[in-house]
Design a protein around this motif. Structure first.
Motif, PDB file in Angstrom:
ATOM      1  N   LEU A   1       1.170  16.807 -18.636  1.00 53.51           N
ATOM      2  CA  LEU A   1       0.602  15.794 -19.528  1.00 53.51           C
ATOM      3  C   LEU A   1       1.229  14.433 -19.242  1.00 53.51           C
ATOM      4  N   ALA A   2       2.532  14.397 -19.028  1.00 51.30           N
ATOM      5  CA  ALA A   2       3.207  13.136 -18.697  1.00 51.30           C
ATOM      6  C   ALA A   2       2.675  12.573 -17.377  1.00 51.30           C
ATOM      7  N   ARG A   3       2.471  13.442 -16.394  1.00 47.82           N
ATOM      8  CA  ARG A   3       1.899  12.977 -15.116  1.00 47.82           C
ATOM      9  C   ARG A   3       0.477  12.449 -15.322  1.00 47.82           C
ATOM     10  N   GLU A   4      -0.289  13.122 -16.181  1.00 48.89           N
ATOM     11  CA  GLU A   4      -1.663  12.686 -16.470  1.00 48.89           C
ATOM     12  C   GLU A   4      -1.671  11.288 -17.077  1.00 48.89           C
ATOM     13  N   VAL A   5      -0.781  11.046 -18.023  1.00 52.16           N
ATOM     14  CA  VAL A   5      -0.678   9.725 -18.649  1.00 52.16           C
ATOM     15  C   VAL A   5      -0.250   8.687 -17.615  1.00 52.16           C
ATOM     16  N   SER A   6       0.699   9.043 -16.765  1.00 54.35           N
ATOM     17  CA  SER A   6       1.148   8.118 -15.716  1.00 54.35           C
ATOM     18  C   SER A   6       0.027   7.795 -14.732  1.00 54.35           C
ATOM     19  N   ARG A   7      -0.769   8.814 -14.368  1.00 52.81           N
ATOM     20  CA  ARG A   7      -1.907   8.572 -13.465  1.00 52.81           C
ATOM     21  C   ARG A   7      -2.897   7.605 -14.094  1.00 52.81           C
ATOM     22  N   ALA A   8      -3.176   7.795 -15.373  1.00 51.26           N
ATOM     23  CA  ALA A   8      -4.125   6.912 -16.061  1.00 51.26           C
ATOM     24  C   ALA A   8      -3.584   5.481 -16.102  1.00 51.26           C
ATOM     25  N   TYR A   9      -2.304   5.343 -16.380  1.00 50.61           N
ATOM     26  CA  TYR A   9      -1.686   4.022 -16.425  1.00 50.61           C
ATOM     27  C   TYR A   9      -1.733   3.351 -15.053  1.00 50.61           C
ATOM     28  N   LEU A  10      -1.345   4.097 -14.017  1.00 54.70           N
ATOM     29  CA  LEU A  10      -1.380   3.527 -12.664  1.00 54.70           C
ATOM     30  C   LEU A  10      -2.797   3.162 -12.255  1.00 54.70           C
ATOM     31  N   ASN A  11      -3.762   3.999 -12.627  1.00 50.52           N
ATOM     32  CA  ASN A  11      -5.156   3.715 -12.306  1.00 50.52           C
ATOM     33  C   ASN A  11      -5.589   2.400 -12.953  1.00 50.52           C
ATOM     34  N   CYS A  12      -5.165   2.173 -14.195  1.00 52.16           N
ATOM     35  CA  CYS A  12      -5.498   0.911 -14.874  1.00 52.16           C
ATOM     36  C   CYS A  12      -4.827  -0.274 -14.188  1.00 52.16           C
TER      37      CYS A  12
ATOM     38  N   THR B   1       0.827  -1.198   0.000  1.00 47.80           N
ATOM     39  CA  THR B   1       0.000   0.000   0.000  1.00 47.80           C
ATOM     40  C   THR B   1       0.865   1.253   0.000  1.00 47.80           C
ATOM     41  N   GLU B   2       1.960   1.241   0.770  1.00 51.05           N
ATOM     42  CA  GLU B   2       2.877   2.380   0.803  1.00 51.05           C
ATOM     43  C   GLU B   2       3.519   2.602  -0.559  1.00 51.05           C
ATOM     44  N   ALA B   3       3.891   1.529  -1.251  1.00 51.92           N
ATOM     45  CA  ALA B   3       4.504   1.638  -2.577  1.00 51.92           C
ATOM     46  C   ALA B   3       3.507   2.239  -3.564  1.00 51.92           C
ATOM     47  N   ARG B   4       2.257   1.796  -3.499  1.00 55.04           N
ATOM     48  CA  ARG B   4       1.222   2.352  -4.377  1.00 55.04           C
ATOM     49  C   ARG B   4       1.015   3.833  -4.097  1.00 55.04           C
ATOM     50  N   SER B   5       0.967   4.181  -2.816  1.00 53.24           N
ATOM     51  CA  SER B   5       0.770   5.572  -2.428  1.00 53.24           C
ATOM     52  C   SER B   5       1.923   6.436  -2.927  1.00 53.24           C
ATOM     53  N   GLY B   6       3.135   5.935  -2.839  1.00 57.40           N
ATOM     54  CA  GLY B   6       4.307   6.665  -3.314  1.00 57.40           C
ATOM     55  C   GLY B   6       4.257   6.905  -4.804  1.00 57.40           C
ATOM     56  N   LYS B   7       3.804   5.900  -5.559  1.00 63.78           N
ATOM     57  CA  LYS B   7       3.689   6.051  -7.016  1.00 63.78           C
ATOM     58  C   LYS B   7       2.638   7.098  -7.361  1.00 63.78           C
ATOM     59  N   LEU B   8       1.524   7.068  -6.654  1.00 59.83           N
ATOM     60  CA  LEU B   8       0.472   8.038  -6.920  1.00 59.83           C
ATOM     61  C   LEU B   8       0.908   9.446  -6.545  1.00 59.83           C
ATOM     62  N   ASP B   9       1.645   9.593  -5.456  1.00 57.91           N
ATOM     63  CA  ASP B   9       2.150  10.907  -5.042  1.00 57.91           C
ATOM     64  C   ASP B   9       3.094  11.477  -6.100  1.00 57.91           C
ATOM     65  N   ALA B  10       3.902  10.611  -6.708  1.00 59.14           N
ATOM     66  CA  ALA B  10       4.884  11.057  -7.701  1.00 59.14           C
ATOM     67  C   ALA B  10       4.219  11.627  -8.951  1.00 59.14           C
ATOM     68  N   VAL B  11       3.008  11.166  -9.260  1.00 55.91           N
ATOM     69  CA  VAL B  11       2.327  11.630 -10.471  1.00 55.91           C
ATOM     70  C   VAL B  11       1.114  12.506 -10.160  1.00 55.91           C
TER      71      VAL B  11
ATOM     72  N   VAL C   1      -8.115  20.329 -19.134  1.00 57.63           N
ATOM     73  CA  VAL C   1      -8.742  19.379 -20.045  1.00 57.63           C
ATOM     74  C   VAL C   1      -8.111  19.464 -21.427  1.00 57.63           C
ATOM     75  N   GLU C   2      -7.749  18.316 -21.943  1.00 62.55           N
ATOM     76  CA  GLU C   2      -7.236  18.105 -23.293  1.00 62.55           C
ATOM     77  C   GLU C   2      -5.878  18.770 -23.530  1.00 62.55           C
ATOM     78  N   LEU C   3      -4.982  18.520 -22.600  1.00 63.17           N
ATOM     79  CA  LEU C   3      -3.600  18.968 -22.762  1.00 63.17           C
ATOM     80  C   LEU C   3      -2.972  18.380 -24.020  1.00 63.17           C
ATOM     81  N   ALA C   4      -3.279  17.115 -24.320  1.00 65.22           N
ATOM     82  CA  ALA C   4      -2.667  16.447 -25.472  1.00 65.22           C
ATOM     83  C   ALA C   4      -2.965  17.192 -26.767  1.00 65.22           C
ATOM     84  N   ALA C   5      -4.200  17.612 -26.978  1.00 64.86           N
ATOM     85  CA  ALA C   5      -4.555  18.322 -28.213  1.00 64.86           C
ATOM     86  C   ALA C   5      -3.953  19.716 -28.236  1.00 64.86           C
ATOM     87  N   ALA C   6      -3.977  20.411 -27.107  1.00 61.87           N
ATOM     88  CA  ALA C   6      -3.460  21.777 -27.053  1.00 61.87           C
ATOM     89  C   ALA C   6      -1.946  21.816 -27.247  1.00 61.87           C
TER      90      ALA C   6
END
Length: 168
Positions: free
Chosen positions: A136-147, A3-13, A87-92
């Motif tokens: 944007l990189a953090r957003e992608v990382s959050r989505a990946y970790l969430n999955c 749980t601590e490792a997961r929390s650390g990953k989420l904090d980083a992004v 919202v929509e950093l990738a397109a902008a």
């Protein structure tokens, strides 16, 4: 320990505050402030559609918005956008084409920074673009970790329920 490792990953992004991301010298700030537009929407109204031309970078001011995309002929709900979300950093920041559809789930409003003003601000102050690319990189990382942390639940279909096998 896990749980601590997961929390650390989420904090980083974790998302950074908008004020920090958009912090820039007065000339660029004045340009963005002067061009900002408010967009008010009712529940069910579409802000933009996947494949459409990006008109700007959006910040959710109020309400709840849903992100949906079509990939490989499958419709996906990508998640919600809430107050304070960019919202929509990738397109902008990318090729200027929306990668998903954004619709108001509840009545709400957005602040739009028009794409031309945003590009001018990037020219006047390049670190602004870099900060937004990092977000944007953090957003992608959050989505990946969430999955990874919340894999989709697949329900095994009973043979009697399968239409092709029960004569339907």
């Amino acid at each position: 320990m896990q749980t601590e490792a997961r929390s650390g990953k989420l904090d980083a992004v974790a998302a950074h505050p908008i004020a920090e991301l958009l912090e820039c010298p007065p000339t660029a700030g004045t340009l963005l402030n002067g061009s900002a537009q408010t967009v008010d929407l009712g529940a069910g109204e579409c802000v933009f559609r996947q494949g459409g031309i990006c008109r700007g970078l959006y910040v959710v001011v109020s309400g709840q918005f849903v992100r949906k995309a079509e990939r490989l002929k499958t419709r996906l709900t990508l998640g919600l956008a809430r107050t304070g979300d960019l919202v929509e950093l990738a397109a902008a920041l990318g090729d200027g084409v929306h990668t998903y559809t954004l619709s108001a789930q509840t009545p709400g409003s957005l602040l739009m920074l028009p794409i031309d003003a945003l590009r001018s601000a990037f020219q006047n102050y390049p670190p602004l673009r870099m900060r937004l690319l990092e977000e944007l990189a953090r957003e992608v990382s959050r989505a990946y970790l969430n999955c990874c942390l919340n894999p989709p639940v697949h329900r095994r279909q009973n043979v009697r329920e399968h239409p092709a096998l029960n004569g339907n």
